[in-house]
Structures are given as structure tokens and as C-alpha cells.
Write an enzyme that holds these catalytic residues in place. Structure first.
Site, PDB file in Angstrom:
ATOM      1  N   GLY A  51     -32.740  -4.407  16.576  1.00 32.21           N
ATOM      2  CA  GLY A  51     -31.639  -5.358  16.696  1.00 32.21           C
ATOM      3  C   GLY A  51     -31.171  -5.650  18.112  1.00 32.21           C
ATOM      4  O   GLY A  51     -30.613  -6.713  18.377  1.00 32.21           O
ATOM      5  N   GLU A 107     -26.818  -1.338  21.819  1.00 34.78           N
ATOM      6  CA  GLU A 107     -26.869  -1.628  20.382  1.00 34.78           C
ATOM      7  C   GLU A 107     -26.461  -3.076  20.104  1.00 34.78           C
ATOM      8  O   GLU A 107     -25.722  -3.686  20.884  1.00 34.78           O
ATOM      9  CB  GLU A 107     -25.891  -0.709  19.639  1.00 34.78           C
ATOM     10  CG  GLU A 107     -26.536   0.383  18.821  1.00 34.78           C
ATOM     11  CD  GLU A 107     -27.258  -0.092  17.574  1.00 34.78           C
ATOM     12  OE1 GLU A 107     -27.970  -1.120  17.609  1.00 34.78           O
ATOM     13  OE2 GLU A 107     -27.123   0.574  16.550  1.00 34.78           O
ATOM     14  N   ASP A 111     -21.005  -0.543  13.150  1.00 39.96           N
ATOM     15  CA  ASP A 111     -20.449  -0.747  11.825  1.00 39.96           C
ATOM     16  C   ASP A 111     -19.733   0.557  11.433  1.00 39.96           C
ATOM     17  O   ASP A 111     -18.595   0.778  11.838  1.00 39.96           O
ATOM     18  CB  ASP A 111     -21.640  -1.102  10.922  1.00 39.96           C
ATOM     19  CG  ASP A 111     -21.266  -1.510   9.530  1.00 39.96           C
ATOM     20  OD1 ASP A 111     -20.687  -2.578   9.364  1.00 39.96           O
ATOM     21  OD2 ASP A 111     -21.573  -0.751   8.590  1.00 39.96           O
ATOM     22  N   PHE A 160     -21.185  -9.927   7.084  1.00 36.95           N
ATOM     23  CA  PHE A 160     -22.560  -9.604   7.459  1.00 36.95           C
ATOM     24  C   PHE A 160     -23.130 -10.735   8.311  1.00 36.95           C
ATOM     25  O   PHE A 160     -23.176 -11.880   7.886  1.00 36.95           O
ATOM     26  CB  PHE A 160     -23.435  -9.356   6.226  1.00 36.95           C
ATOM     27  CG  PHE A 160     -24.708  -8.670   6.606  1.00 36.95           C
ATOM     28  CD1 PHE A 160     -24.737  -7.293   6.836  1.00 36.95           C
ATOM     29  CD2 PHE A 160     -25.881  -9.392   6.787  1.00 36.95           C
ATOM     30  CE1 PHE A 160     -25.906  -6.654   7.233  1.00 36.95           C
ATOM     31  CE2 PHE A 160     -27.049  -8.758   7.179  1.00 36.95           C
ATOM     32  CZ  PHE A 160     -27.069  -7.390   7.395  1.00 36.95           C
ATOM     33  N   VAL A 161     -23.523 -10.380   9.547  1.00 35.25           N
ATOM     34  CA  VAL A 161     -23.971 -11.401  10.490  1.00 35.25           C
ATOM     35  C   VAL A 161     -25.446 -11.223  10.854  1.00 35.25           C
ATOM     36  O   VAL A 161     -25.989 -10.116  10.786  1.00 35.25           O
ATOM     37  CB  VAL A 161     -23.114 -11.386  11.781  1.00 35.25           C
ATOM     38  CG1 VAL A 161     -21.685 -11.826  11.494  1.00 35.25           C
ATOM     39  CG2 VAL A 161     -23.123 -10.010  12.445  1.00 35.25           C
ATOM     40  N   ASP A 167     -30.721  -8.851  11.993  1.00 33.53           N
ATOM     41  CA  ASP A 167     -31.526  -9.356  10.872  1.00 33.53           C
ATOM     42  C   ASP A 167     -30.868  -9.113   9.521  1.00 33.53           C
ATOM     43  O   ASP A 167     -29.965  -8.295   9.381  1.00 33.53           O
ATOM     44  CB  ASP A 167     -32.885  -8.648  10.847  1.00 33.53           C
ATOM     45  CG  ASP A 167     -32.762  -7.216  10.313  1.00 33.53           C
ATOM     46  OD1 ASP A 167     -31.898  -6.467  10.817  1.00 33.53           O
ATOM     47  OD2 ASP A 167     -33.500  -6.861   9.368  1.00 33.53           O
ATOM     48  N   ARG A 173     -33.690 -12.918  13.183  1.00 32.18           N
ATOM     49  CA  ARG A 173     -33.472 -12.301  14.505  1.00 32.18           C
ATOM     50  C   ARG A 173     -33.581 -13.308  15.643  1.00 32.18           C
ATOM     51  O   ARG A 173     -32.948 -13.160  16.679  1.00 32.18           O
ATOM     52  CB  ARG A 173     -34.506 -11.196  14.765  1.00 32.18           C
ATOM     53  CG  ARG A 173     -34.380  -9.981  13.876  1.00 32.18           C
ATOM     54  CD  ARG A 173     -35.237  -8.850  14.446  1.00 32.18           C
ATOM     55  NE  ARG A 173     -35.527  -7.816  13.466  1.00 32.18           N
ATOM     56  CZ  ARG A 173     -34.724  -6.787  13.194  1.00 32.18           C
ATOM     57  NH1 ARG A 173     -33.580  -6.666  13.822  1.00 32.18           N
ATOM     58  NH2 ARG A 173     -35.067  -5.888  12.299  1.00 32.18           N
TER      59      ARG A 173
HETATM   60  P1  IMP Z   1     -23.736   1.984  11.897  1.00 30.65           P
HETATM   61  O1  IMP Z   1     -24.536   3.237  12.085  1.00 30.65           O
HETATM   62  O2  IMP Z   1     -23.154   1.912  10.501  1.00 30.65           O
HETATM   63  O3  IMP Z   1     -22.705   1.755  12.963  1.00 30.65           O
HETATM   64  O4  IMP Z   1     -24.756   0.798  11.852  1.00 30.65           O
HETATM   65  C1  IMP Z   1     -25.213   0.136  12.934  1.00 30.65           C
HETATM   66  C2  IMP Z   1     -26.457  -0.630  12.534  1.00 30.65           C
HETATM   67  O5  IMP Z   1     -26.297  -1.296  11.282  1.00 30.65           O
HETATM   68  C3  IMP Z   1     -26.758  -1.728  13.520  1.00 30.65           C
HETATM   69  O6  IMP Z   1     -27.629  -1.296  14.519  1.00 30.65           O
HETATM   70  C4  IMP Z   1     -27.407  -2.795  12.660  1.00 30.65           C
HETATM   71  O7  IMP Z   1     -28.800  -2.580  12.622  1.00 30.65           O
HETATM   72  C5  IMP Z   1     -26.862  -2.580  11.287  1.00 30.65           C
HETATM   73  N1  IMP Z   1     -25.801  -3.560  10.959  1.00 30.65           N
HETATM   74  C6  IMP Z   1     -24.497  -3.327  10.765  1.00 30.65           C
HETATM   75  N2  IMP Z   1     -23.812  -4.436  10.472  1.00 30.65           N
HETATM   76  C7  IMP Z   1     -24.731  -5.437  10.487  1.00 30.65           C
HETATM   77  C8  IMP Z   1     -24.649  -6.870  10.278  1.00 30.65           C
HETATM   78  O8  IMP Z   1     -23.582  -7.464  10.022  1.00 30.65           O
HETATM   79  N3  IMP Z   1     -25.815  -7.547  10.391  1.00 30.65           N
HETATM   80  C9  IMP Z   1     -27.007  -6.958  10.681  1.00 30.65           C
HETATM   81  N4  IMP Z   1     -27.125  -5.636  10.887  1.00 30.65           N
HETATM   82  C10 IMP Z   1     -25.998  -4.876  10.797  1.00 30.65           C
HETATM   83 MG    MG Z   2     -29.595  -1.892  14.797  1.00 29.71          MG
END
Ligand code: IMP
Ligand code: MG
Length: 188
Positions: A51, A107, A111, A160-161, A167, A173
């Protein structure tokens, strides 16, 4: 043949335009230039695949200080829009110079916060001289672990973006903006 504009019609609305993205990346590059100007070439930008690649490429072009790059790949998401909550390292760093490296993890989005908090600890345990984090987007309302990035482009709401590296099921992407995916696409 499916062209990019066909993918763009799955987007409900543009959340961060290409122009705004350019301004955000310029601002972050300025902060990093300022903070790491004296570090003597030890800065390592560590992109998290896949990403971060578009953001990382634009960011490194805007830096004026010397920088090396590397990548790791982790997974926390399956095919859906929900995190599994478990981090797996799929591609690890293959280098023996971490003790002389100042790392910025790059990153696309935070999330739950699990990926970046896990990786920060992992790199420290493996001897990195310093570890900071940089994210283009942040969804603070989704946080499950306490985590505040050092560099952050923009807060976004809990939607969700996709695009600009992000992606859904490996698609979208290459879109030059960040957009909210139509719910019907992932609710199918
Ligand atoms: P975390 O470990 O929950 O903070 O997740 C981070 C990862 O979740 C990011 O590197 C993304 O790959 C994925 N992610 C979280 N939200 C989104 C979104 O809205 N769109 C696409 N990928 C997301
Ligand atoms: Mg990611």
C-alpha cells in the site's frame, strides 16, 4: 480491456484529490528534511508493501537529504475490509546494519494501529538505532491499540478508501487520488 476509468466508477466520491495529495507529501517531506538533516545519511525509509509504494515514491523524490529505502511486507487483512487483528511478516528485512540506521516506517493508512505498533517494536527489538512512523492517512476512530504516528498526512473518517496505493482485493492501487469505495462493491 478494462481501463482505469472503469475502476473509477466504483468510487463513491474523491476524498483526497491528486493536488491535495501533492501538498500533503510536500509538507511531510519538509518535516523529515528538517528533522533528519543532521543525521549524516543514516535515514532509511522502510515502506510497508504494497500500500505504501505510491506515497513512498512521491515522498522520496521530494526529500532533499540522502536516504536509502527498503521494504517489508506484512499482512493483517484478508480479502475483506476488516482487519484480522494478527500481523504476519511475509517479507522481512535482509540487512545487518540496523544499529546504525534511523528508520522511518512509511505506511499508507493507520486503522487499528496494530501494524505500526507491532513493526515499531519489532525493529527496536532487532536493534534499529531509532524508529519513527509516517502515515499518509489516519483513521483515529478505528484505533484498537494506542498509537500516534510521528508524521501524518491527513485524518479521515471511518470509511473504506482506495487509490494512491491503497487497494480493495488488489484493485484500485493505481488511481491517482484517494476515494471512498462504493459500499456495493465490498458488500457483494
Ligand atoms: P492496522 O494494522 O489495522 O492499522 O491496518 C493498517 C493496514 O490496513 C493498512 O496498511 C492497509 O493495508 C489496511 N487498511 C486499513 N484501512 C484501509 C482502507 O480504508 N483501505 C485500504 N486498506 C486499508
Ligand atoms: Mg498496508
Amino acid at each position: 480491456m478494462i481501463c482505469k476509468s472503469a475502476l473509477a466508477k466504483d468510487i463513491d466520491h474523491v476524498l483526497v484529490s491528486a493536488e491535495e495529495l501533492d501538498g500533503i507529501v510536500t509538507a511531510i517531506a519538509g518535516e523529515i528534511d528538517r528533522d533528519y538533516g543532521e543525521c549524516g545519511g543514516s535515514l532509511l525509509l522502510l515502506g510497508i508493501l504494497k500500500g505504501s509504494v505510491v506515497f513512498m515514491a512521491d515522498l522520496m523524490k521530494k526529500l532533499t537529504i540522502p536516504v536509502e529505502i527498503d521494504f517489508m511486507k506484512v499482512s493483517s487483512y484478508g480479502k475483506s475490509t476488516e482487519s484480522s487483528g494478527r500481523i504476519n511478516i511475509i517479507l522481512d528485512l535482509q540487512r545487518s546494519d540496523l544499529s546504525s540506521r534511523d528508520i522511518i516506517i512509511v505506511e499508507d493508512i493507520i486503522d487499528s494501529g496494530r501494524t505500526l505498533s507491532y513493526l515499531t517494536e519489532y525493529l527496536k527489538i532487532n536493534g534499529a538505532r531509532s524508529v519513527k512512523t509516517c502515515t499518509l492517512l489516519d483513521k483515529p476512530s478505528r484505533r484498537e491499540v494506542d498509537f500516534v504516528p510521528d508524521y501524518r498526512g491527513r485524518e479521515i473518517p471511518d470509511e473504506f478508501v482506495v487509490g494512491y496505493g491503497l487497494d480493495y482485493a488488489e484493485k484500485y492501487r493505481a488511481l491517482p487520488f484517494v476515494g471512498v469505495l462504493k459500499e456495493e462493491i465490498y458488500a457483494k
